[in-house]
Design a protein around this motif. Structure first.
Motif, PDB file in Angstrom:
ATOM      1  N   PHE A  17      29.438  41.472 -36.873  1.00 15.20           N
ATOM      2  CA  PHE A  17      29.842  40.120 -37.242  1.00 15.20           C
ATOM      3  C   PHE A  17      30.686  39.486 -36.146  1.00 15.20           C
ATOM      4  O   PHE A  17      30.691  38.268 -35.993  1.00 15.20           O
ATOM      5  N   ASP A  18      31.391  40.316 -35.386  1.00 14.46           N
ATOM      6  CA  ASP A  18      32.161  39.798 -34.261  1.00 14.46           C
ATOM      7  C   ASP A  18      31.229  39.122 -33.258  1.00 14.46           C
ATOM      8  O   ASP A  18      31.517  38.030 -32.768  1.00 14.46           O
ATOM      9  N   LYS A  19      30.095  39.762 -33.006  1.00 14.67           N
ATOM     10  CA  LYS A  19      29.114  39.190 -32.081  1.00 14.67           C
ATOM     11  C   LYS A  19      28.553  37.881 -32.640  1.00 14.67           C
ATOM     12  O   LYS A  19      28.395  36.900 -31.912  1.00 14.67           O
ATOM     13  N   LEU A  20      28.287  37.859 -33.942  1.00 24.66           N
ATOM     14  CA  LEU A  20      27.799  36.641 -34.580  1.00 24.66           C
ATOM     15  C   LEU A  20      28.795  35.497 -34.394  1.00 24.66           C
ATOM     16  O   LEU A  20      28.418  34.380 -34.040  1.00 24.66           O
ATOM     17  N   CYS A  21      30.069  35.771 -34.611  1.00 21.50           N
ATOM     18  CA  CYS A  21      31.105  34.742 -34.471  1.00 21.50           C
ATOM     19  C   CYS A  21      31.235  34.285 -33.022  1.00 21.50           C
ATOM     20  O   CYS A  21      31.376  33.092 -32.748  1.00 21.50           O
ATOM     21  N   ARG A  22      31.182  35.223 -32.095  1.00 16.03           N
ATOM     22  CA  ARG A  22      31.276  34.856 -30.680  1.00 16.03           C
ATOM     23  C   ARG A  22      30.067  34.030 -30.248  1.00 16.03           C
ATOM     24  O   ARG A  22      30.203  33.041 -29.532  1.00 16.03           O
ATOM     25  N   ASP A  23      28.875  34.428 -30.702  1.00 13.86           N
ATOM     26  CA  ASP A  23      27.674  33.660 -30.378  1.00 13.86           C
ATOM     27  C   ASP A  23      27.740  32.260 -30.982  1.00 13.86           C
ATOM     28  O   ASP A  23      27.336  31.278 -30.356  1.00 13.86           O
ATOM     29  N   GLY A  24      28.266  32.166 -32.212  1.00 14.28           N
ATOM     30  CA  GLY A  24      28.427  30.860 -32.851  1.00 14.28           C
ATOM     31  C   GLY A  24      29.385  29.969 -32.077  1.00 14.28           C
ATOM     32  O   GLY A  24      29.129  28.776 -31.892  1.00 14.28           O
ATOM     33  N   ALA A  25      30.486  30.552 -31.616  1.00 16.90           N
ATOM     34  CA  ALA A  25      31.461  29.787 -30.833  1.00 16.90           C
ATOM     35  C   ALA A  25      30.838  29.298 -29.523  1.00 16.90           C
ATOM     36  O   ALA A  25      31.050  28.152 -29.114  1.00 16.90           O
ATOM     37  N   LYS A  26      30.051  30.157 -28.887  1.00 13.67           N
ATOM     38  CA  LYS A  26      29.401  29.766 -27.634  1.00 13.67           C
ATOM     39  C   LYS A  26      28.386  28.652 -27.864  1.00 13.67           C
ATOM     40  O   LYS A  26      28.277  27.723 -27.065  1.00 13.67           O
ATOM     41  N   GLU A  27      27.635  28.747 -28.968  1.00 15.09           N
ATOM     42  CA  GLU A  27      26.652  27.708 -29.261  1.00 15.09           C
ATOM     43  C   GLU A  27      27.340  26.375 -29.533  1.00 15.09           C
ATOM     44  O   GLU A  27      26.910  25.326 -29.044  1.00 15.09           O
ATOM     45  N   LEU A  28      28.427  26.406 -30.301  1.00 16.00           N
ATOM     46  CA  LEU A  28      29.152  25.165 -30.586  1.00 16.00           C
ATOM     47  C   LEU A  28      29.752  24.579 -29.311  1.00 16.00           C
ATOM     48  O   LEU A  28      29.733  23.359 -29.114  1.00 16.00           O
ATOM     49  N   ALA A  29      30.260  25.437 -28.429  1.00 14.96           N
ATOM     50  CA  ALA A  29      30.818  24.961 -27.160  1.00 14.96           C
ATOM     51  C   ALA A  29      29.736  24.319 -26.295  1.00 14.96           C
ATOM     52  O   ALA A  29      29.970  23.280 -25.663  1.00 14.96           O
TER      53      ALA A  29
END
Length: 135
Positions: A17-29
């Motif tokens: 889930f950490d990877k999911l959150c990091r990927d989500g943050a990168k996509e939003l950025a």
């Protein structure tokens, strides 16, 4: 079938889930970067002046690292051009006038904030569907 579903749900539970959150943050950025670059004005100079516009627009970037602070994930979108804040928020002129800010980052951030839940929901839904379908 229930045992297969149970196994897939356990795999989902142990997924990163950490990877999911990091990927989500990168996509939003990345989406924020696209929006802010599109809104950033480009200087117009007379031909033959030797000046070209676009320095401010080219100055936008994303920090490579996503940082976890408590329960939140942070990533930085920034512009290192020295006059970026003056264009964003406005500034005084030498003769005492005022140049109104363009608010390219502020408006982009507000727009993305409204879209973010839907974007992240689709990302989570995709992961859930993959887990349920055994992909």
């Amino acid at each position: 079938n229930i045992q297969k579903l149970q196994k897939r749900m356990q795999e989902l539970e142990t997924s990163d889930f950490d990877k999911l959150c990091r990927d989500g943050a990168k996509e939003l950025a990345a989406r924020l970067l696209r929006k802010v670059v599109k809104r950033t004005p480009v200087g117009q100079y007379p031909s033959g002046s030797g000046k070209t516009g676009g320095t401010l627009r080219r100055g936008w970037a994303i920090d490579a690292d996503v940082v976890k602070v408590g329960n939140e994930y942070e990533i930085t979108v920034f512009n290192n051009v020295d006059y970026a804040s003056y264009v964003e928020f406005g500034h005084r002129t030498r003769n005492g006038g005022w140049v109104v800010g363009r608010f390219m980052m502020t408006e982009s951030e507000i727009e993305l904030e409204a879209q973010a839940p839907k974007i992240l929901e689709k990302k989570i839904e995709k992961i859930l569907m993959e887990a349920l379908n055994g992909k």
